[in-house]
Motif scaffolding. Sequence first.
Motif, short mmCIF file in Angstrom:
data_model
loop_
_atom_site.label_atom_id
_atom_site.label_comp_id
_atom_site.label_asym_id
_atom_site.label_seq_id
_atom_site.Cartn_x
_atom_site.Cartn_y
_atom_site.Cartn_z
N TYR A 54 30.70 54.28 35.41
CA TYR A 54 29.50 54.37 36.24
C TYR A 54 28.41 55.14 35.53
N ASN A 108 30.36 63.20 40.78
CA ASN A 108 30.18 61.94 40.08
C ASN A 108 31.26 61.60 39.07
N LEU A 162 33.82 59.87 42.68
CA LEU A 162 32.81 58.95 43.20
C LEU A 162 33.46 57.77 43.93
N ASP A 203 26.06 53.98 44.57
CA ASP A 203 24.84 54.80 44.53
C ASP A 203 24.74 55.70 45.74
N TYR A 234 26.55 58.86 44.85
CA TYR A 234 26.18 59.52 43.60
C TYR A 234 25.25 60.68 43.90
#
Length: 287
Positions: free
Chosen positions: A99, A150, A156, A281, A284
Amino acid sequence: MKPILFAALAWLCIAGAGVVPAGAVHASTIRAEVAAPVYTMGVVPQFEQRKLFDIWHPIIQALQPALDFRLELVGSPKIPVFEKKFLAGEYDFAYMNPYHLLKANESQGYIPLVQDGSRHLKGILVVHKDSPYARVEQLDGKMIAFPSPNALGASLLMRADLESLFKLTYFPRYVQTHSSVYLNVALGQTAAGGGVYSTLKQQPPEVRERLRVIYKTRSMSPHPLSAHPRVPAEHREALRQAWLKLATTDAGRRLMARIPMYQPVVAQLEDYAEMRAWGLDRFYILE
C-alpha cells in the motif's frame, strides 16, 4: 635555443593543446570513480533499528561490487517517519509495503523493481496462547496492539477487516514495530495484536511460543523494492539485475531470507492494482 629548453616548451604547447599525459588520465579515472553517484536506500522499519541494519547492511555490501554507484542505507525510527520521507521523495530506493507503494507512486512516481515471488502477504491477528479468545467477535471492547496505523497487513488491512467485516469496537494501541506488538500480547498488555507471518517467524522462541493466530486477512503481493523515477533507468535496471543475480547464489538466498524475500522476481505496478478497490484510504492515517 638549447635542446632541453626547447623540449620543455614543446611539451607545454602539447599539454596546452589538450594532450593529457598518461598519468593524468589515470588520476582522472580515479576521480571519476570517487565521484560515482550515491543513492539512499530506505527500509520500512518492521523491526527495531539495530536488527534492521543487521539484515540490510550485508545485502547492500553484497550488491555493491556489481554496481557503478553506491548505496547508502538510511534508517527511520518508526513507520510514520518512513512514510513522510517517501511521500516527500527523500529515498532514491525504498523497500516498502504494497500500500505504501501505491501512495508513493501517486505522490512521487516510485517504480517497483523486485518482490518475493514465493508467497503472498496476509495480516494475522494473534492472542496469547492461554487466552480465552478464539474468535474475532470475542475481542469486542478489548485493546488491540498494532505496529502503526499504516503497517499494511498488520494494521491497515487488519483494521479494515475488523471494522468493515466484523463491525468490531476496540481500542487500538500503536506500538511502532511488529516486534513490540508481539511482546505486548505475549506479556498480556493487550488482548490481541496485528502482525504478519514473516515477522512472527522471526521473533525469539520465548515470544513466538506464547502466541496463537486466530484470524488471517485476504492476501496481496508482498513488499517491493522500489525506485524513485529520478534515478536513471539504467541504474534502476542495474540494481534489479544485481538483486536477481545475487538471489541465485546460496549466500544471497541466505541474506535475502532474513528480509524475508525468499524468491525474488521482477515486480510490476500492476501486481498491486487490485488493492486500489479495497477502500483502504478510509483507514490510512498520515501522522
